[in-house]
Enzyme design. Structure first.
Site, short mmCIF file in Angstrom:
data_model
loop_
_atom_site.label_atom_id
_atom_site.label_comp_id
_atom_site.label_asym_id
_atom_site.label_seq_id
_atom_site.Cartn_x
_atom_site.Cartn_y
_atom_site.Cartn_z
N GLU A 120 29.90 -2.44 -6.70
CA GLU A 120 29.71 -1.97 -5.44
C GLU A 120 30.57 -0.55 -5.47
OE1 GLU A 120 30.95 -4.94 -2.81
OE2 GLU A 120 29.47 -6.18 -3.33
N HIS A 235 30.76 0.40 7.91
CA HIS A 235 30.08 0.22 6.71
C HIS A 235 28.66 1.08 6.89
CE1 HIS A 235 27.51 -1.82 3.74
NE2 HIS A 235 28.66 -2.68 3.59
N ARG A 275 33.34 3.52 0.71
CA ARG A 275 32.40 3.41 1.78
C ARG A 275 32.96 4.39 3.11
NH1 ARG A 275 33.36 -2.83 3.14
NH2 ARG A 275 31.89 -2.89 1.41
N HIS A 334 32.98 -2.17 10.70
CA HIS A 334 32.88 -3.22 9.78
C HIS A 334 34.21 -4.14 9.35
CE1 HIS A 334 31.26 -5.60 6.58
NE2 HIS A 334 31.98 -5.19 5.52
N ARG A 369 39.49 -0.01 2.85
CA ARG A 369 39.25 -1.17 1.81
C ARG A 369 38.32 -0.93 0.94
NH1 ARG A 369 35.86 -5.55 1.95
NH2 ARG A 369 35.10 -5.11 4.03
C1 SIN Z 1 28.93 -5.81 1.42
O1 SIN Z 1 28.10 -6.59 0.50
O2 SIN Z 1 28.44 -4.60 1.49
C2 SIN Z 1 29.96 -6.03 2.39
C3 SIN Z 1 31.18 -6.44 1.58
C4 SIN Z 1 32.44 -6.12 2.08
O3 SIN Z 1 32.57 -5.70 3.12
O4 SIN Z 1 33.47 -5.93 1.13
#
Ligand code: SIN
Length: 562
Positions: A120, A235, A275, A334, A369
């Site tokens: 990610e 997000h 993000r 988020h 985060r």
């Molecule tokens: C996501 O799956 O993009 C969210 C995971 C997160 O908030 O860390």
């Protein structure tokens, strides 16, 4: 009517997400504590169940990878992480994931039975375990709820926690109300607040309707130290769709190769940046092009439906086919990076009160985060609370984020400039309307008892004002304009009673703290972007600790780990 609950609890957990429930299970099953869980909905209702991507954890035991997880977390946190807290997170995380597997949580595995790992944003390699494709939170919640129903001594569902009960300088329980307004005091030797975040501060959010910052607001009213609340993570890839909460299109899609495009089809940002950076780039591009969304292009991804079944079905409901359509997306509130300041054991500044998960500021997230560190934080620090209670710990130590509260003014780069904030809107009524001391007063003081429609209207107006003025991009004027809307909402909430009023009062309380800290932080860092102060400033490499109601005698901002 008020009555005392006679249950003699060792630990009362407020909230039913991963932090609270994993702590409850450990306390009851491992140490034989009498545990109570209190939640304003059903046990199954929590933000955890909406979490998609997964849990970042180095399960191979490879120390180089653990160090890399630490480095990625520190980089995402933009200078405000506490390195000791992050070390605890990355080193203890794998054991907590194994605990969940033992409890029956089923993570996705390949044909050979090995855990599948996803990548990610902000992660330098694939280390995110997941369940049901992108339904990780739902699987964890399922396993924990089943275990808690087996082992908790008392489960208080549909009970709204109104305020902490503090006697002789110690938290001894909470006052809570049921759906009919009957209040009760639930007493316990220790209280763990694990009540989640406050995504409902904003008009556009991925958080469920119940994420109203109740835990942080209760702590503020009790004078408990709270920090980093100016850092709200947006997000980048929430589906741009009228449904609220906005359906999330997991970061894992970008980890698998999905691309971000503006409305002219141009790629404009590295998809795998943390993000905060992606959300900022998207918001700026949307303003430049005067549009309200960008596109996520997942048309090149193989096996979309098999790998991401829950996202595929949300898209189908919205009439979208990811193999053919570019998906409309926009940033959505988020995650609250800050909260109740804790030490490395989850102890707050009030003896007897502990905090873990999104409600807490342990120091692991800093100003932003890292993806998939939130479920991890909940399970790691929830367990540490239980172990500290078992060892007989009574007071917070100057470790983790708590060092910011304990440092002296001489050592603090911004000492002498505390965030002063009045949190005197009580969910029980009798309130001063001025929640934004020194910032804004309500445009009028309501005289009549508000109806549900009045309260809903005030909540929407405040949410819209927060999105417009205190969202991804902010400046001094926008923050001040927002403060007026918040003061209006607080004034109205103070006139009524019932769950909708209490939630509005809590949202206004935490919004006031957020605006006060965001106004004082005259720099841009992590998830906090001030258009009038576009760079980070060394002067602000410090946590802003909000202390409600009174100007603290001790300094409220401190140095971070070297
Ligand atoms: C996501 O799956 O993009 C969210 C995971 C997160 O908030 O860390």
């Amino acid at each position: 009517m008020t009555f005392e609950d006679d249950a003699d609890l060792d630990l009362l957990v407020v909230g039913s997400g991963v932090a609270g429930l994993s702590a409850a299970v450990r306390a009851a099953d491992t140490h034989g504590f009498r545990v109570g869980v209190l939640t304003k909905g059903d046990l199954e209702q929590s933000t955890t169940r909406w979490a998609q991507g997964g849990v970042a954890a180095v399960l191979s035991g490879d120390p180089d990878s653990t160090d890399l997880h630490l480095a990625d977390t520190l980089a995402a946190g933009a200078g405000l992480c506490d390195i000791d807290a992050v070390r605890v997170l990355v080193e203890e995380g794998p054991s907590r994931v194994r605990d969940l597997i033992t409890l029956g949580a089923a993570f996705d595995r390949d044909d050979q039975g090995r855990l599948e790992l996803a990548r990610e944003g902000g992660h330098s390699l694939a280390r995110v375990v997941h369940a049901g494709g992108a339904a990780t939170g739902a699987e964890i919640e399922r396993a924990l709820v089943a275990a808690v129903r087996r082992s908790a001594a008392a489960i208080h569902e549909n009970q709204f926690a109104l305020d902490l009960v503090v006697e002789a300088g110690r938290c001894v329980g909470v006052r809570a109300a049921d759906g009919t307004g009957v209040t009760r005091v639930v007493r316990a030797r220790h209280v763990l607040l694990a009540a989640g975040g406050a995504g409902q501060l904003f008009a556009v959010t991925t958080n469920p309707i119940e994420a109203t910052g109740d835990g942080v607001a209760m702590a503020l009213r009790a004078g408990v130290a709270v920090a980093d609340v100016e850092f709200v993570q947006f997000h980048p890839t929430a589906l741009h769709h009228p449904r609220m909460p906005r359906p999330l299109l997991s970061e894992a899609l970008r980890g698998h190769g999905a691309l971000l495009r503006d409305t002219t089809g141009v790629q404009f940002v590295d998809e795998l940046l943390p993000r905060d950076q992606v959300s900022r780039a998207m918001t700026r591009r949307m303003l430049e092009l005067d549009v309200d969304h960008c596109w996520l292009d997942a048309t090149g991804l193989d096996h979309f439906v098999e790998r991401f079944p829950t996202i595929a079905s949300a898209l189908e409901e919205a009439g979208l086919d990811p193999s053919r359509d570019w998906l409309p997306i926009a940033p959505a509130a988020h995650y609250l990076c800050g909260g109740i300041v804790t030490d490395l054991d989850g102890a707050s500044s009030l003896p007897g009160l502990w905090a873990a998960g999104e409600v807490a500021c342990s120091g692991v997230h800093g100003a932003n985060r890292l993806a998939s560190n939130s479920l991890l934080e909940g399970m790691v620090f929830g367990a540490r609370v239980v172990e500290a209670v078992q060892r007989g710990v009574e007071h917070a130590s100057a470790t983790g984020a708590m060092r910011s509260v304990s440092e002296t003014a001489d050592h603090s780069p911004i000492g002498g400039r505390p965030v002063e904030f009045r949190a005197d809107v009580s969910p029980l009524g009798a309130a001063a309307p001025d929640v934004m001391a020194g910032q804004a007063s309500p445009t009028s003081i309501p005289t009549a008892i508000p109806t549900s429609a009045d309260i809903a209207g005030a909540r929407h107006r405040m949410q819209r004002a927060m999105t417009a003025g205190a969202g991804v991009l902010r400046d001094a004027d926008s923050l001040h304009r927002t403060a007026v809307a918040v003061a209006d909402a607080a004034a109205l909430a103070a006139q009524g009673s019932g769950a909708d009023c209490w939630e509005l009062a809590n949202l206004a309380t935490i919004a006031g703290a957020l605006l006060a800290a965001a106004t004082l932080r005259t720099e841009s860092r992590g998830a906090h972007t001030r258009e009038d102060f576009p760079s980070a400033s060394a002067e602000f490499t410090a946590r802003l600790v909000v202390t409600a109601g009174v100007r603290p005698a001790t300094p409220s901002a401190g140095r971070l780990s070297p």
